[in-house]
Design an enzyme around this catalytic site. Structure first.
Site, PDB file in Angstrom:
ATOM      1  N   GLU A  96       0.849  -1.199   0.000  1.00 52.01           N
ATOM      2  CA  GLU A  96       0.000   0.000   0.000  1.00 52.01           C
ATOM      3  C   GLU A  96       0.881   1.245   0.000  1.00 52.01           C
ATOM      4  O   GLU A  96       2.032   1.204   0.450  1.00 52.01           O
ATOM      5  CB  GLU A  96      -0.916  -0.058   1.238  1.00 52.01           C
ATOM      6  N   ASP A  97       0.337   2.345  -0.505  1.00 52.22           N
ATOM      7  CA  ASP A  97       1.121   3.587  -0.506  1.00 52.22           C
ATOM      8  C   ASP A  97       1.176   4.231   0.882  1.00 52.22           C
ATOM      9  O   ASP A  97       2.254   4.477   1.412  1.00 52.22           O
ATOM     10  CB  ASP A  97       0.595   4.579  -1.568  1.00 52.22           C
ATOM     11  N   ASP A 100      -3.302   5.834   6.706  1.00 57.69           N
ATOM     12  CA  ASP A 100      -3.731   7.104   7.280  1.00 57.69           C
ATOM     13  C   ASP A 100      -4.569   6.787   8.523  1.00 57.69           C
ATOM     14  O   ASP A 100      -4.021   6.529   9.595  1.00 57.69           O
ATOM     15  CB  ASP A 100      -4.516   7.853   6.197  1.00 57.69           C
ATOM     16  N   PHE A 150      -0.706  16.774   3.141  1.00 57.69           N
ATOM     17  CA  PHE A 150      -1.142  15.783   2.160  1.00 57.69           C
ATOM     18  C   PHE A 150       0.021  15.451   1.243  1.00 57.69           C
ATOM     19  O   PHE A 150       0.672  16.334   0.682  1.00 57.69           O
ATOM     20  CB  PHE A 150      -2.340  16.301   1.374  1.00 57.69           C
ATOM     21  N   ARG A 163       1.164  12.110  -9.555  1.00 60.22           N
ATOM     22  CA  ARG A 163       1.708  10.757  -9.421  1.00 60.22           C
ATOM     23  C   ARG A 163       3.084  10.629 -10.070  1.00 60.22           C
ATOM     24  O   ARG A 163       3.880   9.780  -9.699  1.00 60.22           O
ATOM     25  CB  ARG A 163       0.794   9.725 -10.111  1.00 60.22           C
TER      26      ARG A 163
END
Ligand code: IMP
Ligand code: MG
Length: 173
Positions: A96-97, A100, A150, A163
Site C-alpha cells: 500500500e502507498d 492514514d 497531504f 503521481r
C-alpha cells in the site's frame, strides 16, 4: 494547490525501497510469496520493490474506493477490482502507498483473510501514525512522516495529479 517541499527525495526512496526488499526477501525465503498491490497509489512502489527482491514472487492488483476526490477517508470501502489469482494457501503481502486512519487496510486485510491465505502481512511505503483512528500496524514500513500535510508523488496522487513526481512531496494549500 501546488507542490510544496520534498519530504523524501528519490535517492532516499531508492535506498529505503532496496532495504525493504532485502528484509522481505530474507523473511520470505522459501515461501510462495504473492504481492497484492493496492492500485493506483502503490504501483510505482511495487514496481521498484519487486525489482530489488532476491526471491521469486508473483504480483496481483486490487483497486479500492475510499477517498474519491476529497482528502478525508469516507469510512466506506469498496473493492472495485479484486485480485485474479486465488489467495488461498499463499503467503500474501499487501503493498500500500499510505496508511492514514487505518480503515482501508484493516478492511482489505480482513476481506483477504477470509479467503484463507497461508499468511498475510502488510507493507506500506508511508505510515502517518499520528492520523490513526483504528488500531492497525503494518509489518513493513518505508517512512513514518511526523509532520502533517497531504502527500503526493512517487505514484501517490491528489485528485489524480502529481503521481509522476519522482520525489515524495507535500502539497501546499
Ligand atoms: P485510510 O483508510 O484512512 O488509512 O486511508 C488510506 C488511503 O488514503 C491510502 O490508500 C491513500 O490512497 C489515501 N491517503 C491517505 N493520506 C494520503 C495522502 O497524504 N496523500 C495521498 N493519499 C492519501
Ligand atoms: Mg490508496
Amino acid at each position: 494547490m501546488d507542490v510544496g517541499k520534498v519530504l523524501y527525495n528519490k535517492e532516499e526512496i531508492d535506498n529505503r525501497v532496496r532495504k525493504l526488499a532485502d528484509i522481505i526477501s530474507r523473511d520470505y525465503r522459501g515461501c510462495e510469496l504473492m504481492l497484492v498491490c493496492v492500485l493506483k497509489g502503490a504501483f510505482v512502489f511495487t514496481a521498484d520493490l519487486i525489482r530489488h527482491m532476491s526471491i521469486p514472487c508473483i504480483v496481483d492488483f486490487v483497486r479500492i474506493a475510499s477517498y474519491g476526490s476529497g482528502k478525508v477517508s469516507s469510512g466506506e470501502i469498496i473493492i472495485k477490482k479484486d485480485v485474479e489469482i486465488p489467495v488461498a494457501g499463499k503467503d500474501i503481502l499487501i503493498i500500500e502507498d499510505i496508511i492514514d486512519t487505518g480503515r482501508t487496510l484493516s478492511l482489505l486485510a480482513a476481506r483477504l483473510r477470509e479467503r484463507k491465505p497461508k499468511s498475510l502481512k502488510i507493507c506500506a511505503l508511508l505510515d502517518k501514525r499520528y492520523r490513526r483512528e483504528v488500531e492497525f500496524e503494518a509489518d513493513y514500513v518505508g517512512f513514518t512522516p511526523d509532520e502533517e500535510g497531504f502527500i503526493v508523488g512517487y505514484g501517490i496522487d491528489f485528485d489524480e495529479k502529481w503521481r509522476f513526481l519522482p520525489d515524495i512531496c507535500v502539497i501546499e494549500e
